[in-house]
Each structure stands twice: as structure tokens, then as C-alpha cells.
Design an enzyme around this catalytic site. Structure first.
Site, PDB file in Angstrom:
ATOM      1  N   GLU A  42      15.539 -14.981   0.346  1.00 44.46           N
ATOM      2  CA  GLU A  42      15.967 -15.936   1.368  1.00 44.46           C
ATOM      3  C   GLU A  42      14.965 -17.097   1.439  1.00 44.46           C
ATOM      4  O   GLU A  42      15.338 -18.259   1.519  1.00 44.46           O
ATOM      5  CB  GLU A  42      15.979 -15.182   2.687  1.00 44.46           C
ATOM      6  CG  GLU A  42      16.631 -15.830   3.841  1.00 44.46           C
ATOM      7  CD  GLU A  42      16.306 -14.999   5.084  1.00 44.46           C
ATOM      8  OE1 GLU A  42      15.625 -15.527   5.966  1.00 44.46           O
ATOM      9  OE2 GLU A  42      16.699 -13.797   5.118  1.00 44.46           O
TER      10      GLU A  42
ATOM     11  N   ASP B  27       0.830  -1.197   0.000  1.00 47.38           N
ATOM     12  CA  ASP B  27       0.000   0.000   0.000  1.00 47.38           C
ATOM     13  C   ASP B  27       0.873   1.259   0.000  1.00 47.38           C
ATOM     14  O   ASP B  27       1.845   1.337   0.753  1.00 47.38           O
ATOM     15  CB  ASP B  27      -0.866  -0.027   1.268  1.00 47.38           C
ATOM     16  CG  ASP B  27      -1.932   1.045   1.284  1.00 47.38           C
ATOM     17  OD1 ASP B  27      -2.802   1.012   0.398  1.00 47.38           O
ATOM     18  OD2 ASP B  27      -1.898   1.920   2.171  1.00 47.38           O
TER      19      ASP B  27
HETATM   20  C1  GLC Z   1      -4.179   3.087  -0.699  1.00 44.85           C
HETATM   21  C2  GLC Z   1      -5.419   2.242  -0.565  1.00 44.85           C
HETATM   22  C3  GLC Z   1      -6.559   3.112  -0.157  1.00 44.85           C
HETATM   23  C4  GLC Z   1      -6.219   3.746   1.176  1.00 44.85           C
HETATM   24  C5  GLC Z   1      -4.905   4.481   1.121  1.00 44.85           C
HETATM   25  C6  GLC Z   1      -4.390   4.804   2.478  1.00 44.85           C
HETATM   26  O1  GLC Z   1      -4.269   4.012  -1.709  1.00 44.85           O
HETATM   27  O2  GLC Z   1      -5.655   1.570  -1.767  1.00 44.85           O
HETATM   28  O3  GLC Z   1      -7.750   2.412  -0.078  1.00 44.85           O
HETATM   29  O4  GLC Z   1      -7.234   4.636   1.551  1.00 44.85           O
HETATM   30  O5  GLC Z   1      -3.896   3.701   0.518  1.00 44.85           O
HETATM   31  O6  GLC Z   1      -3.971   3.629   3.114  1.00 44.85           O
END
Ligand code: GLC
Length: 589
Positions: A286, A237
């Protein structure tokens, strides 16, 4: 708890050394260490996929019960959006404990059962990792606030005194992606207004300070925890956000969201992120070394034979910059948001396809293709509207047109070389729900205004499984976001076995993709001459034609008709391809 499966115990107690316990299930697909190069990966949004306990919220047991559906659909892997312990300020992208499952989704035992069952069905599991920020309810952050200024825990986040005579102004001018300032002021233990902390997203999502070694150590340990649980990879993310420019310099601009995607920002796409991914790669390598070379292990435990991957959510200004994330010693894949943002227009599509393939070739990474996810308006609705409205639209548009184009766009995507991502419900041709009443909306961006439009709830409405029943078979107790009337005929039940349904189109496409070695493989396409507004390309013994215009066009009938998103008429070596339709041919004799 004496009955925890060995694998969970290993993961919980020996995070640095445990190998996954043996699986007993039998694989149904051929093992390949590089399976991900042409994989079709299905995104499950756990809140909205299937609810096993009738509380109106999807859960891991619900996902597990529907794995046979995903196997039959023909995808290779499942990426699950976060299911970790979380106060759900941003639907789980605010993690309070990275090694626990939130009770609303189940338990670690459920995660273990899900991973085992998936493997038994020949499906791989990719989990979502959220390293840019934690929840404000994460133990570190709670202690950082409680211990007051000078707490060593504050160094793991970005705490700063404010500007102004009394520290009443934020430390710099950065704006939150969800709107408003990217800083929130804390109340110190003595009750006075105190330092500010940085949050690129909601205030409940404080950004980690990746310059602090404890942060890196913790995340490498979290990687091992889930690798020991048996997962096949991680979706990262906000992969572009971890490192901030030294000194956190002002940007000197308002409306910063509009600059995203055009400029390099002091909080996104900084060089330093790449060192983090090089370190993470060594962790995966690893495991690969431990697990042996490609191919089945002697016991046939194919999921233990390497092939674990990272995929980056990296919104960068250009596809060329995205390619930096997938250099050979970094991550394996990165989402192609340039492709997702492209209109249904032949010239624009051709350009982004060429640029993508050119950008990926030097680094040897597969291209990826994606049309929808949990953050954008579903493509059936985007394509129902005029181009140029962006990826967050709250207009229904021309539904029939949108669906026709969405089907054609999906067939085009699945014909391209590389890996493709499918967001739950797109195989049903679901539109976005554009008229959710304000009182049910949950997207944090909606409540902060002036940032993202906050319309992401519309693509997160639970999907319909059956014609009848509570929440169209999503669960027995309603659904956390209301489903629109009229979704019965879009349900899995209604579309299964119905000739020409969108679900059967996806099933057929994924079947053909497995049977046709030229689909998915390779790193290039050979463009063929085609009328204006039409894309035509050859890949080995396979030809794809996509008519993006509103009129039928006549093209050569290239061979044996494999599949089409609309009714194609062939006569005398020619094919009449209807408006907004994609066709696949095999030229093999
Ligand atoms: C990413 C996720 C989204 C979230 C953001 C903050 O873009 O896909 O859904 O709100 O990160 O974590």
C-alpha cells in the site's frame, strides 16, 4: 510539545493515513525500488555502537554522529536492534511500548533526526520489530495480570491454568530457549498462586496470542507508525515463532534446544505465520503504491519511492523452509542461518551456497549471507576454534588464524549473489570477548542455565573508535561492558588508512562491489575446477577463489587482481594463494 516535527506528529496522531513529511536532504546514491536485492546491510547494536552522552550506553544520537563512517564504509542500509521503551530484561527485545524510544537511547525526535540524516547520506534505515512477545511491563500484560483470571487482556497472551492437583505444574512441557520451563505462574490479585503464562524466551517476555485479532491489528498499526516515521524496512524478530500449534501440545522431549533446527516444533515454523506476513505485505505494498514506482520522485526524494522491505529472523530446520517466508507475497529477505552455521570448509560452504541459491530461485527472492550478529560468537572467534563447537563459543582459540579466516570468509560472502549482512565491528576484525567476568554479564540466558549458553555478551562489547580515551572513543564515560586491553590497534582510528587493515579490506570490498555489476547481482554462480579445499567460481566478468586450507595453493591468475584478503603472488599466469585467503579477479579486458 509544539515543536515536534510534522512527521512525528503524523506518526503519533494519524497512524493510519499519514504520509511522511518531505525531507530536505539530497541523496547520494541512485534510487532503486529493488535496492535490497544486492544490498549490504550493516547491523548496529545501539547499546554498543556510540555513546553521545557519556552514560556508558550507546544511543541514537551516537549512531547519528557516526553515520558518515557508515556511508564511507560503503554499506547501503543500517539495521538497528531495538531502541524502544523497554526494561531491558533482554537488551531491548522485551518491548514495553512499541511507539516510544527508551530514554536510555534518546527520544522520538532523535529517531526522526537519525532517519533524516541517514537518508541525506544515502543510507536506508531498517528497524527491529518484536512481534512474538512483549515485555511483562507492556500495558496489556500488566493489565492482564492485574485484572485476574477471566480478564479479556489475558486472551492476548497465552494464559492457562496449571496441571496437577493444585495447578502447580506448567500447562505443558515446553522449555524456554533461554533455559528452564517456558511457563511462569502469576500471583493473582487476591494473593493466591494462579494461572501460568507462556514465554518462549525470558519470563519477562510473555508470548502474544496471535489468534487474537487485536494482536494483528496492533502490529499493523505499529508498522504504519514506523513507516510514517520514514523507515525503509523491518527486521522481524523470531519471525518463525508467532503462531503456536493448536492446543499447545506437549513435545514429549527434554533438552528441546538441541532439537531446534532439526525438527518442526509446535511453537516454531507453523504454517499460520505465513498468513500474518501476507497481511503485512499488503501494508507495505500500500505504501509502495502511494509512493509511486521505482525511481526518484519528482522532488528527488528517493526514500519515498517504495522499496521498503521486511527481513525475517526465522530459524527453521532447512533453507528450503526458510524460502517459504520469502514467497512473492510475503517477506523480502530472510537471514541465512545455515550459512552462518557453516564451518570454514570448502565442501560444506559449496553445498550451503548451492542449496541456498536453489531454494531461493523458485520464489524469486535474493539469497542472503551473514556471518555474525548480536546472538552468536563473532566469526573471527568461531573460525579461531576447531569446527563443530556451534555458534556460541567461549574459547579464544588461535586469534591470528581466526582473523585470517574471518577476512577470507567475509570476502567470500561479499562475492556471492544476493544481499549480505555485516555486524558492527566485524569490519574491524573484532574477536568475541570470551573472558568477561561473570559479574558484568547481562545476557538473560546466562542466568537461566541449561538453555542457550548465555555467552552473547561477548559479541556485544562496545566497539573501539579511537586508540586513546575513555572506552576507545565509544563515549566519554566508560562502557556498559568492559572492553579488553589491546583494542586500541583494532580501533577505527588505528585501522583507517593502514594498508591491509581489516577495515580497509571491507572498504575496498564494498567499493569494488559497487563498481562491479556482477557482484551481488544474479542468482547463480558458475563453479570452476579447483584444488581440494578451494572454492572457485565465476560470475560474469568476475572470479572469486577462496582457499580454505592451511596450505598455499597455486591457481590460474584469472585476470586483473581486484582484491585479496592476504598477500597473493602472481607469476607467469599463475597465482599463489596463501592459506585461508580469498582473492577477487576481474576478467574484463
Ligand atoms: C531474537 C533476538 C535475540 C533475542 C530473542 C528474543 O533471537 O535476536 O537477541 O534474545 O529474539 O527476542
Amino acid at each position: 510539545m509544539t515543536s515536534l516535527p510534522l512527521r512525528i506528529k503524523d506518526a503519533m496522531s494519524q497512524q493510519h493515513s499519514a504520509a511522511p513529511a518531505p525531507h530536505t536532504a539530497v541523496a547520494t546514491v541512485a534510487p532503486r525500488g529493488d535496492w535490497w536485492r544486492d544490498a549490504v546491510i550493516y547491523q548496529v547494536y545501539p547499546r554498543s555502537f556510540a555513546d553521545s552522552n557519556g552514560d556508558g550506553m550507546g544511543d541514537l544520537e551516537g549512531v547519528r554522529s557516526r553515520l558518515p563512517y557508515l556511508r564511507d564504509l560503503g554499506v547501503d542500509a543500517v539495521w538497528l536492534s531495538p531502541f524502544y521503551a523497554s526494561p531491558q530484561a533482554d537488551a531491548g527485545y522485551d518491548v514495553a511500548d512499541y511507539r516510544a524510544v527508551d530514554p536510555m537511547f534518546g527520544s522520538l525526535l532523535d529517531a526522526d533526526a537519525l532517519i533524516r540524516d541517514a537518508h541525506g547520506l544515502g543510507l536506508r534505515i531498517i528497524v527491529d520489530l518484536v512481534p512474538n512477545h512483549s515485555s511483562d511491563q507492556h500495558e496489556w500484560f500488566k493489565r492482564a495480570v492485574a485484572e485476574g483470571p477471566g480478564s479479556p487482556l489475558r486472551e492476548r497472551y497465552h494464559f492457562r491454568p496449571g496441571k496437577g492437583a493444585h495447578g502447580e505444574l506448567p500447562p505443558n512441557d515446553w522449555e524456554s530457549i533461554f533455559g528452564g520451563p517456558a511457563w511462569t505462574r502469576v500471583t493473582e490479585p487476591d494473593g493466591t498462586p494462579g494461572e501460568w503464562y507462556l514465554h518462549l524466551f525470558a519470563p519477562e517476555q510473555p508470548d502474544f496470542n496471535w489468534d487474537h485479532p487485536a494482536v494483528g491489528d496492533e502490529f499493523r498499526s505499529i508498522l504504519r507508525f514506523w513507516l510514517d516515521m520514514g523507515v525503509d524496512g523491518f527486521r522481524i524478530d523470531v519471525a518463525h515463532g508467532l503462531v503456536k500449534a493448536p492446543g499447545l501440545p506437549d513435545l514429549g522431549a527434554h533438552d528441546q534446544l538441541k532439537l531446534l533446527g532439526n525438527d518442526v516444533m509446535p511453537f516454531f515454523d507453523q504454517e499460520g505465520v505465513h498468513e500474518i506476513y501476507r497481511q503485512w505485505r499488503t501494508v507495505l505494498d500500500e505504501y509502495a503504491a502511494k509512493e509511486g514506482p521505482e525511481g526518484p520522485s519528482s522532488e528527488g526524494r528517493w526514500w519515498e519511492t517504495g522499496g521498503r522491505i521486511f527481513v525475517a529472523e526465522a530459524w527453521t530446520p532447512t533453507i528450503e523452509r526458510t524460502a517459504h517466508y520469502v514467497r512473492p507475497d510475503e517477506l523480502h529477505q530472510a537471514f541465512n542461518f545455515q550459512y552462518l552455521s557453516t564451518a570454514w570448509d570448502a565442501a560444506e560452504l559449496r553445498e550451503v551456497i548451492d542449496r541456498t541459491l536453489e531454494a531461493m530461485r523458485p520464489v524469486g527472492a535474493p539469497a542472503t549471507w551473514v556471518l555474525s550478529n548480536h546472538d552468536v560468537t563473532r566469526h573471527a572467534t568461531r573460525f579461531a576454534n576447531p569446527p563443530g563447537l556451534g555458534t556460541q563459543i567461549r574459547l579464544a582459540g588461535d586469534r591470528e588464524l581466526g582473523l585470517r579466516r574471518a577476512r577470507a570468509a567475509s570476502l567470500l560472502m561479499l562475492a556471492l549473489p544476493g544481499s549480505a549482512y555485516v555486524y558492527q565491528g566485524e569490519e574491524l576484525g573484532l574477536p568475541d570477548v570470551v573472558d568477561l567476568p561473570d559479574e558484568v554479564r547481562q545476557d538473560p540466558a546466562y542466568f537461566r542455565g541449561a538453555g542457550q549458553d548465555g555467552f552473547r555478551d561477548g559479541c556485544r562489547v562496545p566497539i573501539p573508535w579511537t586508540r586513546e580515551g575513555s572506552s576507545y572513543g565509544f563515549g566519554s564515560g566508560g562502557s556498559w561492558l568492559p572492553q579488553p586491553a589491546g583494542w586500541a590497534e583494532l580501533s577505527v582510528e588505528a585501522q583507517t588508512g593502514r594498508a591491509g587493515s581489516t577495515l580497509e579490506l571491507y572498504r575496498a570490498a564494498l567499493r569494488v562491489r559497487r563498481e562491479q555489476p556482477d557482484l551481488g547481482a544474479g542468482d547463480g554462480v558458475e563453479w570452476l575446477t579447483a584444488p581440494a579445499g578451494v572454492l572457485a567460481f565465476r560470475r560474469g566478468e568476475f572470479v572469486c577463489v577462496a582457499n580454505t586450507t592451511g596450505e598455499a595453493v597455486t591457481t590460474p591468475a584469472y585476470g586483473r587482481l581486484l582484491l585479496a584478503s592476504g598477500e597473493v603472488a602472481e607469476t607467469g599466469g599463475e597465482a599463489k594463494v596463501p592459506a585461508d585467503t580469498t582473492v577477487w579477479w576481474s576478467t574484463a579486458r
